[in-house]
Design a protein around this motif. Structure first.
Motif, mmCIF file in Angstrom:
data_model
loop_
_atom_site.group_PDB
_atom_site.id
_atom_site.type_symbol
_atom_site.label_atom_id
_atom_site.label_comp_id
_atom_site.label_asym_id
_atom_site.label_seq_id
_atom_site.Cartn_x
_atom_site.Cartn_y
_atom_site.Cartn_z
ATOM 1 N N ALA A 287 0.807 -1.218 0.000
ATOM 2 C CA ALA A 287 0.000 0.000 0.000
ATOM 3 C C ALA A 287 0.843 1.271 0.000
ATOM 4 O O ALA A 287 0.431 2.283 -0.566
ATOM 5 C CB ALA A 287 -0.933 0.008 1.203
ATOM 6 N N ASN B 224 -11.335 9.818 -3.377
ATOM 7 C CA ASN B 224 -11.395 9.902 -1.914
ATOM 8 C C ASN B 224 -11.399 8.522 -1.275
ATOM 9 O O ASN B 224 -10.767 8.300 -0.241
ATOM 10 C CB ASN B 224 -12.639 10.679 -1.474
ATOM 11 C CG ASN B 224 -12.581 12.119 -1.929
ATOM 12 O OD1 ASN B 224 -11.507 12.654 -2.174
ATOM 13 N ND2 ASN B 224 -13.742 12.735 -2.063
ATOM 14 N N TRP B 225 -12.121 7.578 -1.907
ATOM 15 C CA TRP B 225 -12.167 6.216 -1.378
ATOM 16 C C TRP B 225 -10.809 5.539 -1.510
ATOM 17 O O TRP B 225 -10.362 4.843 -0.590
ATOM 18 C CB TRP B 225 -13.224 5.400 -2.110
ATOM 19 C CG TRP B 225 -14.616 5.787 -1.731
ATOM 20 C CD1 TRP B 225 -15.429 6.665 -2.390
ATOM 21 C CD2 TRP B 225 -15.339 5.343 -0.599
ATOM 22 N NE1 TRP B 225 -16.621 6.788 -1.740
ATOM 23 C CE2 TRP B 225 -16.602 5.968 -0.627
ATOM 24 C CE3 TRP B 225 -15.057 4.464 0.440
ATOM 25 C CZ2 TRP B 225 -17.559 5.748 0.333
ATOM 26 C CZ3 TRP B 225 -16.023 4.237 1.396
ATOM 27 C CH2 TRP B 225 -17.256 4.877 1.347
ATOM 28 N N VAL B 226 -10.173 5.722 -2.632
ATOM 29 C CA VAL B 226 -8.859 5.107 -2.858
ATOM 30 C C VAL B 226 -7.838 5.685 -1.885
ATOM 31 O O VAL B 226 -7.065 4.937 -1.270
ATOM 32 C CB VAL B 226 -8.410 5.310 -4.319
ATOM 33 C CG1 VAL B 226 -6.976 4.866 -4.527
ATOM 34 C CG2 VAL B 226 -9.328 4.568 -5.265
ATOM 35 N N GLY C 63 -8.375 7.116 1.046
ATOM 36 C CA GLY C 63 -8.689 6.659 2.398
ATOM 37 C C GLY C 63 -8.291 5.209 2.632
ATOM 38 O O GLY C 63 -7.729 4.857 3.674
ATOM 39 N N ALA C 64 -8.573 4.357 1.651
ATOM 40 C CA ALA C 64 -8.219 2.934 1.788
ATOM 41 C C ALA C 64 -6.702 2.745 1.814
ATOM 42 O O ALA C 64 -6.182 1.959 2.623
ATOM 43 C CB ALA C 64 -8.830 2.138 0.639
ATOM 44 N N LEU C 65 -5.980 3.464 0.970
ATOM 45 C CA LEU C 65 -4.525 3.311 0.932
ATOM 46 C C LEU C 65 -3.847 3.885 2.176
ATOM 47 O O LEU C 65 -2.854 3.332 2.654
ATOM 48 C CB LEU C 65 -3.948 3.939 -0.332
ATOM 49 C CG LEU C 65 -4.247 3.183 -1.624
ATOM 50 C CD1 LEU C 65 -3.698 3.939 -2.829
ATOM 51 C CD2 LEU C 65 -3.698 1.781 -1.581
ATOM 52 N N SER D 124 -5.250 3.995 5.206
ATOM 53 C CA SER D 124 -5.547 3.025 6.264
ATOM 54 C C SER D 124 -4.683 1.778 6.119
ATOM 55 O O SER D 124 -4.127 1.268 7.099
ATOM 56 C CB SER D 124 -7.019 2.621 6.215
ATOM 57 O OG SER D 124 -7.833 3.731 6.368
ATOM 58 N N TRP D 125 -4.574 1.284 4.900
ATOM 59 C CA TRP D 125 -3.790 0.078 4.646
ATOM 60 C C TRP D 125 -2.307 0.335 4.919
ATOM 61 O O TRP D 125 -1.612 -0.519 5.471
ATOM 62 C CB TRP D 125 -4.024 -0.373 3.222
ATOM 63 C CG TRP D 125 -3.517 -1.733 2.876
ATOM 64 C CD1 TRP D 125 -2.930 -2.644 3.709
ATOM 65 C CD2 TRP D 125 -3.549 -2.335 1.597
ATOM 66 N NE1 TRP D 125 -2.599 -3.772 3.015
ATOM 67 C CE2 TRP D 125 -2.971 -3.606 1.714
ATOM 68 C CE3 TRP D 125 -4.010 -1.919 0.358
ATOM 69 C CZ2 TRP D 125 -2.842 -4.466 0.645
ATOM 70 C CZ3 TRP D 125 -3.880 -2.789 -0.707
ATOM 71 C CH2 TRP D 125 -3.308 -4.046 -0.562
ATOM 72 N N SER D 126 -1.804 1.503 4.556
ATOM 73 C CA SER D 126 -0.397 1.843 4.817
ATOM 74 C C SER D 126 -0.127 1.920 6.317
ATOM 75 O O SER D 126 0.915 1.438 6.791
ATOM 76 C CB SER D 126 -0.029 3.167 4.167
ATOM 77 O OG SER D 126 -0.097 3.074 2.776
#
Length: 181
Positions: free
Chosen positions: A4, A31-33, A35-37, A39-41
């Motif tokens: 990530a 925004n979704w991408v 936020g997900a990246l 969080s995953w990072s």
């Protein structure tokens, strides 16, 4: 390597450009991408500090590392305006190199029974540095990737020598002893 963190660096680099032209990630809302990246990072960075977190991370990253390699290769190649056939080849090579490097990392993880903290911090630095090199200096970034691939091949041959040198580990050459009454 991390999954990530390099993708997050690419998303931040591409933020000012046309989002819809970004391979694979451009099909989702930015925004979704993002936020997900993020969080995953954060999960990757925090989970890599404990042995249980590293084990959980291994299974997740093994599945997603080729996908991240494909996305990274396609993003760098689309910025160079290469033909589509070459883009497909580079995406395949990027995914395979990411998978090979990750399998070597998993091998070291299980051989050492966990990765030291200095190695995970160095990995974080190397991930971000390779992404920036891919955009700013692709020739030098390619050389670094080839050196990493060479190190992966060398370490796999070292594992093979270590495995064959330990007779307790090599049980498949011994015939099973028949049962005695």
């Amino acid at each position: 390597m991390r999954v990530a963190l390099p993708l997050l660096a690419i998303v931040l680099i591409q933020q000012g450009q046309n989002w819809s032209q970004m391979p694979v990630l451009g099909t989702f809302q930015p925004n979704w991408v993002l936020g997900a990246l993020v969080s995953w990072s954060l999960f990757e960075i925090l989970a890599s500090k404990t042995l249980l977190g590293q084990r959980i991370q291994q299974s997740i990253q093994l599945f997603f590392s080729p996908l991240a390699g494909v996305i990274l290769a396609m993003t760098v190649a689309t910025n160079r305006n290469l033909p589509d056939w070459l883009l497909g080849i580079l995406a395949g090579v990027g995914g395979m190199v990411a998978l090979v490097l990750y399998l070597v990392k998993m091998g070291w993880f299980y051989r050492l029974r966990g990765l030291p903290l200095w190695l995970t911090l160095g990995e974080d630095f190397l991930c971000v540095a390779l992404v920036f090199m891919a955009f700013g200096a692709p020739e030098q970034g390619g050389l670094v990737a080839l050196v990493l691939l060479w190190l992966a091949i060398r370490s796999s041959s070292a594992w093979y020598q270590w495995y064959t040198a330990n007779p307790a580990l090599d049980r498949r050459d011994r015939p099973r002893s028949p049962r005695r009454p």
